[in-house]
Scaffold this motif. Structure first.
Motif, mmCIF file in Angstrom:
data_model
loop_
_atom_site.group_PDB
_atom_site.id
_atom_site.type_symbol
_atom_site.label_atom_id
_atom_site.label_comp_id
_atom_site.label_asym_id
_atom_site.label_seq_id
_atom_site.Cartn_x
_atom_site.Cartn_y
_atom_site.Cartn_z
ATOM 1 N N MET A 148 30.949 57.684 43.369
ATOM 2 C CA MET A 148 32.071 58.001 42.511
ATOM 3 C C MET A 148 31.545 58.583 41.197
ATOM 4 N N SER A 149 32.140 59.663 40.754
ATOM 5 C CA SER A 149 31.780 60.199 39.445
ATOM 6 C C SER A 149 32.714 59.588 38.402
ATOM 7 N N VAL A 150 32.175 59.368 37.233
ATOM 8 C CA VAL A 150 32.947 58.737 36.163
ATOM 9 C C VAL A 150 33.540 59.830 35.283
ATOM 10 N N ALA A 151 34.815 59.704 34.979
ATOM 11 C CA ALA A 151 35.493 60.669 34.113
ATOM 12 C C ALA A 151 36.498 59.919 33.250
ATOM 13 N N LEU A 152 36.621 60.358 32.003
ATOM 14 C CA LEU A 152 37.630 59.772 31.126
ATOM 15 C C LEU A 152 39.000 60.218 31.612
ATOM 16 N N ASN A 153 39.909 59.279 31.805
ATOM 17 C CA ASN A 153 41.254 59.576 32.303
ATOM 18 C C ASN A 153 42.283 59.638 31.186
ATOM 19 N N HIS A 154 42.240 58.654 30.274
ATOM 20 C CA HIS A 154 43.185 58.640 29.156
ATOM 21 C C HIS A 154 42.651 57.764 28.034
ATOM 22 N N THR A 155 43.215 57.948 26.865
ATOM 23 C CA THR A 155 42.907 57.091 25.735
ATOM 24 C C THR A 155 44.171 56.936 24.910
ATOM 25 N N ILE A 156 44.267 55.845 24.182
ATOM 26 C CA ILE A 156 45.433 55.578 23.345
ATOM 27 C C ILE A 156 45.084 55.943 21.908
ATOM 28 N N ILE A 157 45.959 56.706 21.276
ATOM 29 C CA ILE A 157 45.783 57.099 19.885
ATOM 30 C C ILE A 157 46.895 56.452 19.065
ATOM 31 N N HIS A 158 46.505 55.586 18.139
ATOM 32 C CA HIS A 158 47.488 54.915 17.289
ATOM 33 C C HIS A 158 48.092 55.905 16.292
ATOM 34 N N SER A 159 49.371 55.745 16.027
ATOM 35 C CA SER A 159 50.066 56.644 15.112
ATOM 36 C C SER A 159 51.188 55.899 14.407
ATOM 37 N N ARG A 160 51.627 56.469 13.274
ATOM 38 C CA ARG A 160 52.789 55.909 12.576
ATOM 39 C C ARG A 160 54.062 56.256 13.317
ATOM 40 N N ASP A 161 54.067 57.440 13.943
ATOM 41 C CA ASP A 161 55.208 57.940 14.710
ATOM 42 C C ASP A 161 54.629 58.683 15.906
ATOM 43 N N ASN A 162 54.697 58.061 17.076
ATOM 44 C CA ASN A 162 54.036 58.630 18.249
ATOM 45 C C ASN A 162 54.544 60.023 18.602
#
Length: 132
Positions: A1-15
């Motif tokens: 299996m190859s490893v790949a970044l799928n998603h990340t969460i970015i904090h915001s005041r207003d998404n």
């Protein structure tokens, strides 16, 4: 299996505001709300999930995006048109300038939540084929 970044969460005041800002600058689309997240998917399939949290809980992060020369021109034009401050360096010591690191172009700017955003046309350490 190859490893790949799928998603990340970015904090915001207003998404929604933060997702729309970055999507506009980068020429991407804002996806449909999924629970507490507003997604923006990049060309390589990584999803940036913007989540609203209290402003005092946001720790500024850095996000860098690799663009083609044409995409850089478009994105940089949008940054300038928005009136957002931009810099040639991550510490803001060269305001109103871009850099030419690694034979490309780059610029730093801040999103509505205070995260440091960067657009570049060459990855760090880039060398032309055959260069020593």
């Amino acid at each position: 299996m190859s490893v790949a970044l799928n998603h990340t969460i970015i904090h915001s005041r207003d998404n929604r505001e933060s997702a729309a800002f970055l999507a506009h600058v980068l020429g991407l689309s804002v996806g449909a709300e999924a629970g507490p997240f507003i997604p923006v998917e990049t060309a390589n399939g990584v999803t940036l999930d913007f989540a609203t949290i209290p402003a005092e809980s946001i720790t500024p992060q850095h996000y860098a995006f690799l663009l083609s020369e044409e995409e850089f021109d478009e994105a940089f034009g949008k940054i300038r048109a928005s009136g957002a401050a931009y810099y040639a360096d991550p510490h803001g010591k060269h305001p109103g300038e871009i850099n030419h690191n690694d034979g490309g172009r780059g610029v730093y700017f801040t999103d509505p939540a205070g995260h440091g955003m960067e657009i570049i046309t060459r990855p760090y350490g880039y060398q032309e084929d055959g260069a020593a």
